[in-house]
Write an enzyme that holds these catalytic residues in place. Structure first.
Site, PDB file in Angstrom:
ATOM      1  N   THR A   1       0.983  -1.216   0.314  1.00  0.00           N
ATOM      2  CA  THR A   1      -0.083   0.219   0.162  1.00  0.00           C
ATOM      3  C   THR A   1       1.028   1.385  -0.352  1.00  0.00           C
ATOM      4  OG1 THR A   1      -1.569  -1.162   1.227  1.00  0.00           O
ATOM      5  CG2 THR A   1      -1.635   0.895   1.446  1.00  0.00           C
TER       6      THR A   1
ATOM      7  N   GLY B   1      -9.717  -3.874   1.799  1.00  0.00           N
ATOM      8  CA  GLY B   1      -8.839  -3.902   3.164  1.00  0.00           C
ATOM      9  C   GLY B   1      -9.113  -2.957   3.861  1.00  0.00           C
ATOM     10  N   ASP B   2      -7.769  -2.479   4.332  1.00  0.00           N
ATOM     11  CA  ASP B   2      -8.071  -1.932   6.011  1.00  0.00           C
ATOM     12  C   ASP B   2      -8.018  -0.034   4.808  1.00  0.00           C
ATOM     13  OD1 ASP B   2      -5.499  -2.614   4.360  1.00  0.00           O
ATOM     14  OD2 ASP B   2      -4.593  -0.934   6.030  1.00  0.00           O
TER      15      ASP B   2
ATOM     16  N   GLY C   1       0.128  -3.704   5.189  1.00  0.00           N
ATOM     17  CA  GLY C   1       0.335  -4.772   5.475  1.00  0.00           C
ATOM     18  C   GLY C   1      -1.366  -5.503   4.960  1.00  0.00           C
TER      19      GLY C   1
ATOM     20  N   GLY D   1      -4.817  -6.613   5.588  1.00  0.00           N
ATOM     21  CA  GLY D   1      -5.402  -5.391   5.281  1.00  0.00           C
ATOM     22  C   GLY D   1      -6.630  -6.193   6.706  1.00  0.00           C
TER      23      GLY D   1
HETATM   24  N1  GLY Z   1      -3.173  -3.467   3.185  1.00  0.00           N
HETATM   25  C1  GLY Z   1      -3.695  -3.050   1.839  1.00  0.00           C
HETATM   26  C2  GLY Z   1      -4.433  -4.575   1.833  1.00  0.00           C
HETATM   27  O1  GLY Z   1      -4.829  -4.939   2.630  1.00  0.00           O
HETATM   28  O2  GLY Z   1      -5.950  -4.257   1.131  1.00  0.00           O
END
Ligand code: GLY
Length: 292
Positions: A151, A181-182, A203, A205
């Site tokens: 990311t 994700g996050d 990381g 997510g």
């Molecule tokens: N950290 C990005 C994702 O997991 O989508």
């Protein structure tokens, strides 16, 4: 730091970086931090600096965001991005977007809107109405077998003491279509509050979301400076056997970063030390951002 000071840190993802890719990561992060630093040095806003730094990282194929996004199991690119203004607690985010050239620009355009998050075609329609470039990022066709789940992100504090955090991702290679994700979730992949500080994460997510990792680091900055608070990623990630990296700036403008991934590309600078430092591992920055 004095009133009128500024600081910025960007990241290019928590992941393993091969020796042949190291220089591209250092230089890409340094260029993005320099862009944001120029804006902050001439009195621009933290939101503008974070947005433009992240847009530069999206345009750089070195990183898994925008132009360098990875393909999902269906061979499609779906991108997520989020940004927060710590002065007003305004949030803008988009998720699972295909036809937005710079997802962070669409997220930033959301800052003035009542909803905080738009997904898919709704987000693309919104970006189109705002006059943003609505084509898939050129060359975003990395095959699903490309490893990693990185990311990009930025946290900035401007001369007025306002903090902004921004995160953008191309997701996980080969993941289920529609997976988010996050990165576009406040308190997970990003958060900013002028009274406490700001964070951007990278990381795994799902692990970051399940542990509210962004919120934890912000909470830790209520009592500790950014470099110390950032160390709080380790226990929750160890518990879930996951990996992550975080960049942080606290309310006083002090910078911090931590990761348990093999590498984490970052670049940072401030009005006190305006020469941008870039690194791909915490061993390289612990002398300037001590956390003990
Ligand atoms: N950290 C990005 C994702 O997991 O989508």
């Amino acid at each position: 730091m004095d009133k009128g000071s500024w600081s910025i840190i960007v990241h290019g993802g928590a992941k393993a970086i091969s020796p042949s890719d190291a220089e591209a990561h250092r230089q890409g992060c340094a260029r993005a931090a320099e862009r944001g630093a120029e804006i902050l040095a001439r009195g621009g806003s933290a939101v503008d600096a974070a947005r433009r730094a992240v847009a530069m990282l999206e345009d750089d194929p070195t990183f898994n965001a925008g132009h360098g996004s990875v393909a999902n199991a269906a061979g499609d690119i779906e991108m997520d991005a989020g940004i927060m203004d710590g002065a007003t607690l305004a949030i803008g985010a988009v998720a699972a977007v295909v036809r937005i050239h710079n997802p962070i620009d669409a997220a930033a355009a959301m800052l003035g809107e009542p909803p905080i998050l738009l997904v898919g075609k709704g987000a693309e329609r919104f970006a189109y109405k705002k006059g943003l470039r609505c084509t898939p990022p050129t060359g975003a066709s990395t095959p699903p077998e490309k490893p990693g789940h990185d990311t990009v992100g930025c946290v900035a504090r401007d001369r007025a003491g306002h903090i902004a955090a921004a995160t953008s991702t191309g997701g996980i290679a080969g993941t289920l279509p529609g997976r988010v994700g996050d990165a576009p979730l406040p308190g997970c992949g990003f958060y900013a509050d002028d009274k406490v500080g700001g964070v951007s994460l990278s990381g795994d997510g799902e692990a970051i979301a399940r542990t509210l990792l962004g919120a934890r680091i912000v909470r830790a900055m209520e009592d500790r400076r950014a470099a110390l608070a950032a160390q709080d990623i380790h226990e929750p990630m160890q518990r879930l056997g996951a990996e992550a990296g975080v960049i942080a700036i606290d309310a006083a403008g002090r910078i911090g970063a931590a990761h348990n991934s093999e590498n984490f590309a970052v670049a940072f600078g401030s009005s006190e030390k305006p020469v941008i430092i870039s690194a791909i591992h915490q061993d390289e920055w612990k002398a300037v951002l001590p956390h003990d």
